[in-house]
Design a protein around this motif. Sequence first.
Motif, PDB file in Angstrom:
ATOM      1  N   UNK A 118       3.924  16.100   3.443  1.00 31.11           N
ATOM      2  CA  UNK A 118       3.392  16.994   2.429  1.00 31.11           C
ATOM      3  C   UNK A 118       3.485  16.415   1.023  1.00 31.11           C
ATOM      4  N   UNK A 119       4.491  15.646   0.731  1.00 33.25           N
ATOM      5  CA  UNK A 119       4.624  15.084  -0.612  1.00 33.25           C
ATOM      6  C   UNK A 119       4.142  13.635  -0.617  1.00 33.25           C
ATOM      7  N   UNK A 120       3.789  13.182  -1.798  1.00 33.40           N
ATOM      8  CA  UNK A 120       3.284  11.822  -1.941  1.00 33.40           C
ATOM      9  C   UNK A 120       4.444  10.833  -1.855  1.00 33.40           C
ATOM     10  N   UNK A 121       4.266   9.783  -1.055  1.00 32.59           N
ATOM     11  CA  UNK A 121       5.267   8.736  -0.946  1.00 32.59           C
ATOM     12  C   UNK A 121       4.643   7.418  -1.362  1.00 32.59           C
ATOM     13  N   UNK A 122       5.396   6.655  -2.158  1.00 28.05           N
ATOM     14  CA  UNK A 122       4.935   5.348  -2.599  1.00 28.05           C
ATOM     15  C   UNK A 122       5.899   4.294  -2.095  1.00 28.05           C
ATOM     16  N   UNK A 123       5.360   3.290  -1.427  1.00 31.22           N
ATOM     17  CA  UNK A 123       6.160   2.190  -0.915  1.00 31.22           C
ATOM     18  C   UNK A 123       5.832   0.939  -1.714  1.00 31.22           C
ATOM     19  N   UNK A 124       6.880   0.200  -2.059  1.00 32.78           N
ATOM     20  CA  UNK A 124       6.734  -1.023  -2.859  1.00 32.78           C
ATOM     21  C   UNK A 124       6.548  -2.218  -1.922  1.00 32.78           C
ATOM     22  N   UNK A 125       5.534  -3.039  -2.206  1.00 28.66           N
ATOM     23  CA  UNK A 125       5.165  -4.164  -1.348  1.00 28.66           C
ATOM     24  C   UNK A 125       5.260  -5.460  -2.147  1.00 28.66           C
ATOM     25  N   UNK A 126       5.934  -6.466  -1.571  1.00 27.77           N
ATOM     26  CA  UNK A 126       6.059  -7.772  -2.219  1.00 27.77           C
ATOM     27  C   UNK A 126       5.526  -8.861  -1.310  1.00 27.77           C
ATOM     28  N   UNK A 127       4.924  -9.881  -1.931  1.00 27.47           N
ATOM     29  CA  UNK A 127       4.425 -11.049  -1.213  1.00 27.47           C
ATOM     30  C   UNK A 127       5.494 -12.123  -1.284  1.00 27.47           C
ATOM     31  N   UNK A 128       5.790 -12.753  -0.138  1.00 30.56           N
ATOM     32  CA  UNK A 128       6.781 -13.829  -0.090  1.00 30.56           C
ATOM     33  C   UNK A 128       6.038 -15.144   0.107  1.00 30.56           C
ATOM     34  N   UNK A 129       6.363 -16.121  -0.724  1.00 29.91           N
ATOM     35  CA  UNK A 129       5.712 -17.428  -0.631  1.00 29.91           C
ATOM     36  C   UNK A 129       4.935 -17.708  -1.901  1.00 29.91           C
ATOM     37  N   UNK A 130       3.835 -18.434  -1.759  1.00 32.58           N
ATOM     38  CA  UNK A 130       2.949 -18.729  -2.878  1.00 32.58           C
ATOM     39  C   UNK A 130       1.842 -17.690  -2.875  1.00 32.58           C
ATOM     40  N   UNK A 131       1.996 -16.642  -3.655  1.00 34.14           N
ATOM     41  CA  UNK A 131       1.197 -15.442  -3.468  1.00 34.14           C
ATOM     42  C   UNK A 131      -0.132 -15.332  -4.196  1.00 34.14           C
ATOM     43  N   UNK A 132      -0.690 -16.387  -4.741  1.00 30.29           N
ATOM     44  CA  UNK A 132      -1.888 -16.216  -5.571  1.00 30.29           C
ATOM     45  C   UNK A 132      -3.033 -15.530  -4.828  1.00 30.29           C
ATOM     46  N   UNK A 133      -3.472 -16.066  -3.712  1.00 31.35           N
ATOM     47  CA  UNK A 133      -4.576 -15.451  -2.963  1.00 31.35           C
ATOM     48  C   UNK A 133      -4.142 -14.138  -2.333  1.00 31.35           C
ATOM     49  N   UNK A 134      -2.943 -14.123  -1.779  1.00 29.64           N
ATOM     50  CA  UNK A 134      -2.455 -12.916  -1.128  1.00 29.64           C
ATOM     51  C   UNK A 134      -2.289 -11.766  -2.126  1.00 29.64           C
ATOM     52  N   UNK A 135      -1.777 -12.059  -3.329  1.00 31.71           N
ATOM     53  CA  UNK A 135      -1.611 -10.993  -4.322  1.00 31.71           C
ATOM     54  C   UNK A 135      -2.949 -10.428  -4.760  1.00 31.71           C
ATOM     55  N   UNK A 136      -3.953 -11.265  -4.899  1.00 36.70           N
ATOM     56  CA  UNK A 136      -5.268 -10.772  -5.274  1.00 36.70           C
ATOM     57  C   UNK A 136      -5.810  -9.840  -4.200  1.00 36.70           C
ATOM     58  N   UNK A 137      -5.714 -10.250  -2.942  1.00 37.81           N
ATOM     59  CA  UNK A 137      -6.200  -9.427  -1.838  1.00 37.81           C
ATOM     60  C   UNK A 137      -5.394  -8.137  -1.727  1.00 37.81           C
ATOM     61  N   UNK A 138      -4.079  -8.249  -1.879  1.00 39.88           N
ATOM     62  CA  UNK A 138      -3.226  -7.061  -1.812  1.00 39.88           C
ATOM     63  C   UNK A 138      -3.488  -6.099  -2.963  1.00 39.88           C
ATOM     64  N   UNK A 139      -3.665  -6.627  -4.163  1.00 39.86           N
ATOM     65  CA  UNK A 139      -3.922  -5.756  -5.317  1.00 39.86           C
ATOM     66  C   UNK A 139      -5.168  -4.921  -5.079  1.00 39.86           C
ATOM     67  N   UNK A 140      -6.200  -5.530  -4.527  1.00 40.55           N
ATOM     68  CA  UNK A 140      -7.436  -4.809  -4.218  1.00 40.55           C
ATOM     69  C   UNK A 140      -7.194  -3.767  -3.133  1.00 40.55           C
ATOM     70  N   UNK A 141      -6.501  -4.165  -2.077  1.00 38.05           N
ATOM     71  CA  UNK A 141      -6.254  -3.257  -0.951  1.00 38.05           C
ATOM     72  C   UNK A 141      -5.367  -2.084  -1.362  1.00 38.05           C
ATOM     73  N   UNK A 142      -4.316  -2.364  -2.118  1.00 37.21           N
ATOM     74  CA  UNK A 142      -3.363  -1.315  -2.461  1.00 37.21           C
ATOM     75  C   UNK A 142      -3.916  -0.340  -3.486  1.00 37.21           C
ATOM     76  N   UNK A 143      -4.788  -0.812  -4.360  1.00 33.50           N
ATOM     77  CA  UNK A 143      -5.368   0.105  -5.344  1.00 33.50           C
ATOM     78  C   UNK A 143      -6.211   1.177  -4.662  1.00 33.50           C
ATOM     79  N   UNK A 144      -6.748   0.880  -3.508  1.00 39.56           N
ATOM     80  CA  UNK A 144      -7.553   1.860  -2.769  1.00 39.56           C
ATOM     81  C   UNK A 144      -6.707   2.971  -2.161  1.00 39.56           C
ATOM     82  N   UNK A 145      -5.388   2.805  -2.138  1.00 37.33           N
ATOM     83  CA  UNK A 145      -4.524   3.831  -1.527  1.00 37.33           C
ATOM     84  C   UNK A 145      -3.997   4.838  -2.542  1.00 37.33           C
TER      85      UNK A 145
END
Length: 133
Positions: free
Chosen positions: A2-29
């Motif tokens: 019933x209540x909104x829950x926010x989970x924090x997600x971190x990229x491990x490694x060299x995150x340049x491409x992964x962070x870009x893809x994740x930023x796009x994906x997570x903003x949609x949530x």
Amino acid sequence: MSSKQTFRVAVVGHPSAEQWLLATALSATRKRSCTYELVTDPKDKSPDILVVDAEDEDAVTRWRARDPLGAIPTAFFVRVPPRAKCALVVARPITSGRIVEALDQISRRFLMESTSTTITAAAFRMEEVAAAA
């Protein structure tokens, strides 16, 4: 949930491409009851979920150093290394939809208490008591 829950997600490694893809994906949530927030500070030790490219050996090495017991819920691209206890695979092709789906599965399976499981277990115990009487 019933209540909104926010989970924090971190990229491990060299995150340049992964962070870009994740930023796009997570903003949609953001408008959902279960949202994800990208942790961009590599020194931040408080993420709820990790994302690791298992094909990048350096990323796997950093994951092992950060989570020596393999207990932090983690989404691995392509395969799950040994020792990971709370993990799911994001299969190729890696898309924002697949990443969010994996994060949803991780949050349901490892991070949220399931009331349906609790109710089902209680009902099962009541059936056992009734059958024994």
